[in-house]
Design a protein around this motif. Structure first.
Motif, PDB file in Angstrom:
ATOM      1  N   LYS A  14       0.845  -1.207   0.000  1.00  0.00           N
ATOM      2  CA  LYS A  14       0.000   0.000   0.000  1.00  0.00           C
ATOM      3  C   LYS A  14       0.869   1.242   0.000  1.00  0.00           C
ATOM      4  N   GLN A  15       1.934   1.206   0.812  1.00  0.00           N
ATOM      5  CA  GLN A  15       2.771   2.403   0.894  1.00  0.00           C
ATOM      6  C   GLN A  15       3.538   2.624  -0.409  1.00  0.00           C
ATOM      7  N   ARG A  16       3.883   1.544  -1.096  1.00  0.00           N
ATOM      8  CA  ARG A  16       4.523   1.687  -2.413  1.00  0.00           C
ATOM      9  C   ARG A  16       3.569   2.372  -3.393  1.00  0.00           C
ATOM     10  N   VAL A  17       2.293   1.956  -3.322  1.00  0.00           N
ATOM     11  CA  VAL A  17       1.287   2.583  -4.195  1.00  0.00           C
ATOM     12  C   VAL A  17       1.167   4.068  -3.839  1.00  0.00           C
ATOM     13  N   ALA A  18       1.210   4.344  -2.519  1.00  0.00           N
ATOM     14  CA  ALA A  18       1.129   5.743  -2.079  1.00  0.00           C
ATOM     15  C   ALA A  18       2.317   6.546  -2.610  1.00  0.00           C
ATOM     16  N   VAL A  19       3.498   5.922  -2.621  1.00  0.00           N
ATOM     17  CA  VAL A  19       4.692   6.592  -3.165  1.00  0.00           C
ATOM     18  C   VAL A  19       4.488   6.868  -4.650  1.00  0.00           C
ATOM     19  N   ALA A  20       3.950   5.864  -5.354  1.00  0.00           N
ATOM     20  CA  ALA A  20       3.698   6.040  -6.797  1.00  0.00           C
ATOM     21  C   ALA A  20       2.698   7.167  -7.024  1.00  0.00           C
ATOM     22  N   ARG A  21       1.639   7.210  -6.192  1.00  0.00           N
ATOM     23  CA  ARG A  21       0.632   8.268  -6.337  1.00  0.00           C
ATOM     24  C   ARG A  21       1.241   9.638  -6.083  1.00  0.00           C
ATOM     25  N   ALA A  22       2.147   9.679  -5.081  1.00  0.00           N
ATOM     26  CA  ALA A  22       2.782  10.965  -4.752  1.00  0.00           C
ATOM     27  C   ALA A  22       3.707  11.430  -5.872  1.00  0.00           C
ATOM     28  N   LEU A  23       4.294  10.474  -6.594  1.00  0.00           N
ATOM     29  CA  LEU A  23       5.307  10.844  -7.598  1.00  0.00           C
ATOM     30  C   LEU A  23       4.767  10.990  -9.012  1.00  0.00           C
ATOM     31  N   VAL A  24       3.542  10.501  -9.233  1.00  0.00           N
ATOM     32  CA  VAL A  24       3.056  10.408 -10.615  1.00  0.00           C
ATOM     33  C   VAL A  24       2.912  11.780 -11.293  1.00  0.00           C
ATOM     34  N   THR A  25       2.690  12.805 -10.485  1.00  0.00           N
ATOM     35  CA  THR A  25       2.547  14.152 -11.071  1.00  0.00           C
ATOM     36  C   THR A  25       3.895  14.866 -11.187  1.00  0.00           C
ATOM     37  N   ARG A  26       4.968  14.129 -10.846  1.00  0.00           N
ATOM     38  CA  ARG A  26       6.311  14.708 -10.847  1.00  0.00           C
ATOM     39  C   ARG A  26       6.381  15.980  -9.990  1.00  0.00           C
ATOM     40  N   PRO A  27       6.061  15.861  -8.707  1.00  0.00           N
ATOM     41  CA  PRO A  27       6.093  17.044  -7.841  1.00  0.00           C
ATOM     42  C   PRO A  27       7.530  17.439  -7.507  1.00  0.00           C
ATOM     43  N   LYS A  28       7.692  18.671  -7.077  1.00  0.00           N
ATOM     44  CA  LYS A  28       9.039  19.110  -6.666  1.00  0.00           C
ATOM     45  C   LYS A  28       9.365  18.581  -5.283  1.00  0.00           C
ATOM     46  N   LEU A  29       8.308  18.383  -4.494  1.00  0.00           N
ATOM     47  CA  LEU A  29       8.519  18.053  -3.086  1.00  0.00           C
ATOM     48  C   LEU A  29       7.510  16.992  -2.644  1.00  0.00           C
ATOM     49  N   VAL A  30       8.013  15.937  -2.018  1.00  0.00           N
ATOM     50  CA  VAL A  30       7.113  14.922  -1.449  1.00  0.00           C
ATOM     51  C   VAL A  30       7.198  14.996   0.066  1.00  0.00           C
ATOM     52  N   LEU A  31       6.035  15.106   0.692  1.00  0.00           N
ATOM     53  CA  LEU A  31       5.967  15.160   2.153  1.00  0.00           C
ATOM     54  C   LEU A  31       5.402  13.838   2.656  1.00  0.00           C
ATOM     55  N   ALA A  32       6.087  13.238   3.589  1.00  0.00           N
ATOM     56  CA  ALA A  32       5.653  11.937   4.109  1.00  0.00           C
ATOM     57  C   ALA A  32       5.645  12.005   5.635  1.00  0.00           C
ATOM     58  N   ASP A  33       4.421  11.974   6.177  1.00  0.00           N
ATOM     59  CA  ASP A  33       4.288  12.059   7.636  1.00  0.00           C
ATOM     60  C   ASP A  33       4.252  10.650   8.219  1.00  0.00           C
TER      61      ASP A  33
END
Lengths: 241, 417
Positions: free
Chosen positions: A150-169
């Motif tokens: 699930k967390q891998r999918v969450a990482v993929a979701r966070a990265l799919v838009t190519r953001p400058k910054l990923v925040l992970a709480d």
């Protein structure tokens, strides 16, 4: 210019009749492509710090600039648009949409936020899923996955838009140690691959070791910041989580 | 939009039992409205058809003041030939008028040589009358064998069934009709009973029939006079606008006192069934209000529950950049979709029900009319408005929960347990 510039911020919460100071006069900056962690015991202000950087909350005092933009005064809609264009988010409880498949969960920001065409979306989703090693699970629903998956999918979701910054709480708080380390290393691999800045919070000493820069918070104050070059220390991500 | 719709459907399917129960409730409401509208509309149309095609006509024109005193059948409020000619000119110039017929209404004494009673008579020009009231002959039974060309011939009278039965008069018998003319003098003539007419609902439903020429002879009219002009339109649905046109055209004619010379009324003003028709309409509106309440409360309940159960999810959506407008659109689409599924199911079941009712023919009695066949139907326009109301109420019911969801602060929503 740093990607994130925090200038003397404080954040107070009103809990009934008591005012709680979650953050006190914090000043720091975070460079692009950094792999940063905020560490500290529960209640030290880690989540508040991430919420403020991620424009989910507003400081009581002080200024925050992200990607060169002052974010203090963004209204609800402006905040959402800014978050969608600059940030990716990873949550402690994964927060995947239960009614959507893995593919659709990763596709969600491209549909609802980026309004991309179907062909572009599909290509990006497949790339993101491949990057996190979840391509073969794309038609499953979240309830058919393990915590690490699930967390891998969450990482993929966070990265799919190519953001400058990923925040992970606390992205590893719900995972066993081995899985947690693998998720953090996956995040670092993604940083290396996409040059995306990662900021995560943790209170797990084993996990904080994986960060390049560790900011330690105690009682809402930044007590010290430790740069930690990782040369020679990185382990390869084990995708068999 | 298609993706939002898809996500909305998935969210509805998340709680299958709740969605199914709510949808069933709305479907039931829609079904009740369709069946009630189909049955009551059919009943109303049939009764109005009975009244206007077999007896009263769609519109009647009289000399001013006649209708308010029509119970006494006043002969001094008849129209003379000049007045009738003016009315004919107005009717000829209106393309929506299909046909018209003159009538003389009179009261008389009916005697079978052993008993005498009162009778109200409608004196008609049979050729013109059948064009205005094409079903008038359906109420009548005649003694002659084979097809009868004319409705009534000079020298004949058609008596109401109850009166004929009470007086023990049969078809072919000779009776005497005695009547006062407007000057008060009395005249009597022999008539052959040509037929018996069924009683129908309404003020003119118990009248007998005679030929208009006989009425003029019986009443010793020196100049031709008539009591009323019955009018039939090309399109009954245009009753109100045509009535207004005719009223305006007739209003130009004044009497000696510079007041309107004529008065015009639709069947609605002349028949007590209009009030029953109004009651049916009122009941139909009540059914729709009940259905609206069902839709409103059901969808409001589902959507409120949906928002409260998905607070963290809303927080996640907002955190990753979904704008408040899109969050609102998602919840509105969920409510809309629930309404859409329900209206589709309700319409299919409702139309199937109407189809079945038409196969298993329903017959009933109303007043003294027996064996009336109900042929329920519902117009596309009514179905369209029903669907529009349900969908509109579905969206309206979702507005508040959707607004609440869109206004959630992501930081609070993400903390929600």
């Amino acid at each position: 210019m740093a990607l994130v510039e925090i200038d003397n911020i404080s954040k107070n919460y009103q809990m009934g009749e008591v005012q709680v100071q979650a953050l006190r006069n914090v000043t720091l900056s975070i460079e692009e492509a950094a792999f940063v962690s905020f560490v500290g015991p529960s209640g030290s202000g880690k989540t508040t710090m991430l919420n403020l950087i991620g424009c989910l909350d507003k400081p009581t005092k002080g200024k925050i600039a992200v990607d060169g933009k002052q974010v203090n005064d963004l209204d609800r809609k402006q905040g959402a648009i800014f978050r969608g264009s600059v940030f990716g988010f990873i949550f402690q409880a994964f927060n995947l949409f239960p009614v959507l498949t893995v593919h659709e969960n990763v596709e969600y920001p491209l549909v609802m936020i980026k309004n991309e065409s179907a062909s572009d979306r599909n290509e990006k989703v497949l790339k993101a899923l491949e990057a996190v090693g979840m391509l073969d699970q794309q038609n499953k629903r979240p309830d058919q996955l393990s915590g690490g998956q699930k967390q891998r999918v969450a990482v993929a979701r966070a990265l799919v838009t190519r953001p400058k910054l990923v925040l992970a709480d606390e992205p590893t708080a719900n995972l066993d140690h081995k899985t947690a380390v693998n998720v953090i290393r996956l995040m670092r691999d993604m940083r290396d691959k996409f040059n995306t800045t990662f900021i995560f919070s943790t209170h797990d000493p084993g996990i904080m070791e994986e960060a390049e820069i560790i900011h330690t918070l105690e009682d809402g104050q930044l007590t010290h910041s430790t740069p930690r070059p990782l040369n020679g220390k990185e382990g390869k991500n084990d995708s068999n989580i | 939009m298609i993706r939002i719709f898809k996500i909305a459907v998935r969210n509805l399917m998340r709680y299958k039992r709740r969605t199914l129960l709510t949808s069933l409730l709305i479907t039931l409401g829609v079904l009740m409205v369709i069946l009630f509208s189909g049955l009551s509309g059919s009943f109303k149309a049939m009764m109005i058809g009975q009244i206007t095609d077999a007896n009263l006509s769609q519109i009647q024109i009289h000399k001013k003041g006649y209708v308010s005193s029509m119970d006494s059948i006043p002969l001094n409020l008849n129209l003379n030939s000049k007045g009738y000619a003016k009315i004919e000119d107005v009717l000829k110039s209106n393309s929506s008028v299909d046909a018209w017929a003159p009538r003389i209404k009179l009261g008389a004494m009916l005697s079978n040589y052993s008993e005498t009673t009162n009778i109200r008579l409608n004196a008609i020009d049979p050729e013109k009358e059948v064009k205005v009231c094409p079903a008038v002959g359906n109420r009548m039974t005649f003694g002659e064998k084979g097809q009868r060309k004319e409705l009534i011939r000079p020298g004949e009278v058609i008596l109401p069934d109850k009166l004929a039965k009470g007086m023990k008069i049969k078809q072919g018998d000779t009776v005497v009709l005695v009547a006062n003319n407007k000057d008060g003098s009395v005249n009597g003539l022999n008539f052959t009973v040509a037929g018996i007419t069924e009683t129908v609902v309404g003020p003119q439903g118990k009248e007998g029939y005679m030929h208009i020429k006989d009425a003029r002879t019986l009443l010793r009219m020196e100049q031709p006079e008539i009591t009323e002009v019955a009018v039939r339109l090309n399109d009954f649905d245009r009753l109100d606008p045509v009535y207004e046109d005719l009223k305006s055209a007739l209003g130009k004619f004044k009497n000696k006192n510079e007041k309107p010379a004529f008065e015009i009324h639709t069947w609605e003003k002349l028949s007590p069934f209009y009030n029953i028709a109004r009651m049916i309409d009122l009941m139909s509106v009540s059914m729709k209000l009940i259905m609206i309440s069902i839709v409103l409360i059901s969808i409001l309940n589902v959507m409120i529950m949906s928002v409260y159960e998905r607070v963290r999810e809303i927080g996640t959506m907002s955190a990753i950049g979904t704008t408040p407008g899109k969050i609102m659109a998602l919840f509105l689409t969920e409510g809309f979709t629930l309404g859409l599924i329900s209206i589709a199911a309700g319409t299919i079941i409702g139309l199937s029900g109407i189809f079945l009712l038409n196969i298993y023919k329903i017959r009933f009695s109303f007043g003294r009319n027996d064996n009336l066949l109900l042929e329920p139907s519902i117009s596309f326009t009514e179905l369209f408005w029903l669907a529009a109301i349900v969908l509109l109420i579905s969206v309206f019911a979702s507005l508040h929960p959707a607004y609440k969801a869109s206004k959630m602060e992501p930081v609070d929503a993400l903390r929600h347990v």
